[in-house]
Write a protein that holds these residues in place. Structure first.
Motif, PDB file in Angstrom:
ATOM      1  N   PHE A 199      58.136  35.003  39.641  1.00  0.00           N
ATOM      2  CA  PHE A 199      56.851  34.731  40.288  1.00  0.00           C
ATOM      3  C   PHE A 199      56.886  35.326  41.689  1.00  0.00           C
ATOM      4  O   PHE A 199      57.740  34.967  42.494  1.00  0.00           O
ATOM      5  N   ASP A 200      55.952  36.201  41.980  1.00  0.00           N
ATOM      6  CA  ASP A 200      55.875  36.855  43.282  1.00  0.00           C
ATOM      7  C   ASP A 200      55.142  35.939  44.268  1.00  0.00           C
ATOM      8  O   ASP A 200      53.920  35.804  44.215  1.00  0.00           O
ATOM      9  N   LYS A 201      55.891  35.310  45.153  1.00  0.00           N
ATOM     10  CA  LYS A 201      55.311  34.362  46.116  1.00  0.00           C
ATOM     11  C   LYS A 201      54.367  35.049  47.097  1.00  0.00           C
ATOM     12  O   LYS A 201      53.495  34.407  47.660  1.00  0.00           O
TER      13      LYS A 201
ATOM     14  N   ALA B 159      58.312  22.310  38.349  1.00  0.00           N
ATOM     15  CA  ALA B 159      58.669  23.095  39.532  1.00  0.00           C
ATOM     16  C   ALA B 159      57.673  24.225  39.779  1.00  0.00           C
ATOM     17  O   ALA B 159      57.297  24.486  40.927  1.00  0.00           O
ATOM     18  N   SER B 160      57.224  24.897  38.711  1.00  0.00           N
ATOM     19  CA  SER B 160      56.275  26.003  38.910  1.00  0.00           C
ATOM     20  C   SER B 160      54.938  25.490  39.426  1.00  0.00           C
ATOM     21  O   SER B 160      54.290  26.134  40.249  1.00  0.00           O
ATOM     22  N   THR B 161      54.531  24.309  38.977  1.00  0.00           N
ATOM     23  CA  THR B 161      53.273  23.733  39.462  1.00  0.00           C
ATOM     24  C   THR B 161      53.416  23.252  40.901  1.00  0.00           C
ATOM     25  O   THR B 161      52.515  23.446  41.724  1.00  0.00           O
ATOM     26  N   GLU B 162      54.551  22.655  41.222  1.00  0.00           N
ATOM     27  CA  GLU B 162      54.790  22.223  42.608  1.00  0.00           C
ATOM     28  C   GLU B 162      54.801  23.418  43.555  1.00  0.00           C
ATOM     29  O   GLU B 162      54.302  23.340  44.676  1.00  0.00           O
ATOM     30  N   LEU B 163      55.333  24.542  43.101  1.00  0.00           N
ATOM     31  CA  LEU B 163      55.319  25.779  43.889  1.00  0.00           C
ATOM     32  C   LEU B 163      53.877  26.235  44.140  1.00  0.00           C
ATOM     33  O   LEU B 163      53.525  26.649  45.254  1.00  0.00           O
TER      34      LEU B 163
END
Length: 190
Positions: free
Chosen positions: A19-21, A177-181
């Motif tokens: 995932f590119d932040k 974790a992906s949703t929290e990100l």
């Protein structure tokens, strides 16, 4: 090359996706060359042989995801529409929802955000109508990311919170974790 070998090679390729932040958590590949080589090999095999329905679903889904990730959303859309047509022809409700979600994501990568939102809404309507709700967290997550890209932060956050609630109930730490990100990204964007 059989389906199992394709799946094994895909699993290895999938490890290069992140995932590119810096770009709204869009998926990208750290080794695009390996992805392209894999896609070319599987595409040649697809053209050479008649494939069973299960293989077509898998391959079209893989093509849709990987072409999107390496920046070819039009090709992704093409394959995902084929997969959706197969699911509709076979009256496979679960796959219809899955491929609508994937198609919405490909449309977003093709900068067709409004079309993507309509596709996510269609997936949710179908999910509710057919009572295939096991993918609702993915619908909320991807719709939220689309809204985030459009700058609709409150709506995006609402979607992410819905996804988070469902994902906590599912008990999948990676999805949580992906949703929290994504929620963190919304907060930073406010």
């Amino acid at each position: 090359m059989g389906l199992e070998q394709i799946k094994n090679e895909f699993n290895a390729i999938a490890k290069t996706i992140y995932f590119d932040k810096a770009h709204f958590l869009r998926e990208k590949a750290s080794d695009e060359k390996a992805v392209r080589i894999f896609l070319e090999k599987v595409e040649r095999l697809l053209q050479e042989n008649d494939r069973k329905l299960e293989e077509l679903y898998f391959v079209y889904g893989v093509f849709g995801n990987l072409y999107r990730v390496i920046g070819h959303p039009k090709k992704a859309i093409h394959y995902l529409q084929q997969a959706l047509c197969l699911a509709e022809r076979e009256n496979d409700d679960s796959r219809k929802v899955v491929f609508l979600i994937r198609l919405g994501e490909a449309l977003k990568y093709n900068e067709e955000h409004e079309k993507a939102l309509k596709t996510f809404d269609k997936a949710m309507d179908l999910s509710d109508t057919l009572q295939v709700r096991k993918y609702n967290d993915f619908i909320f997550q991807h719709k939220g990311k689309c809204l985030l890209e459009l700058g609709h932060l409150l709506e995006a956050e609402k979607c992410f919170l819905e996804a988070l609630h469902i994902r906590k109930e599912k008990g999948d730490p990676e999805l949580v974790a992906s949703t929290e990100l994504a929620i963190e990204l919304v907060k930073k964007s406010k």
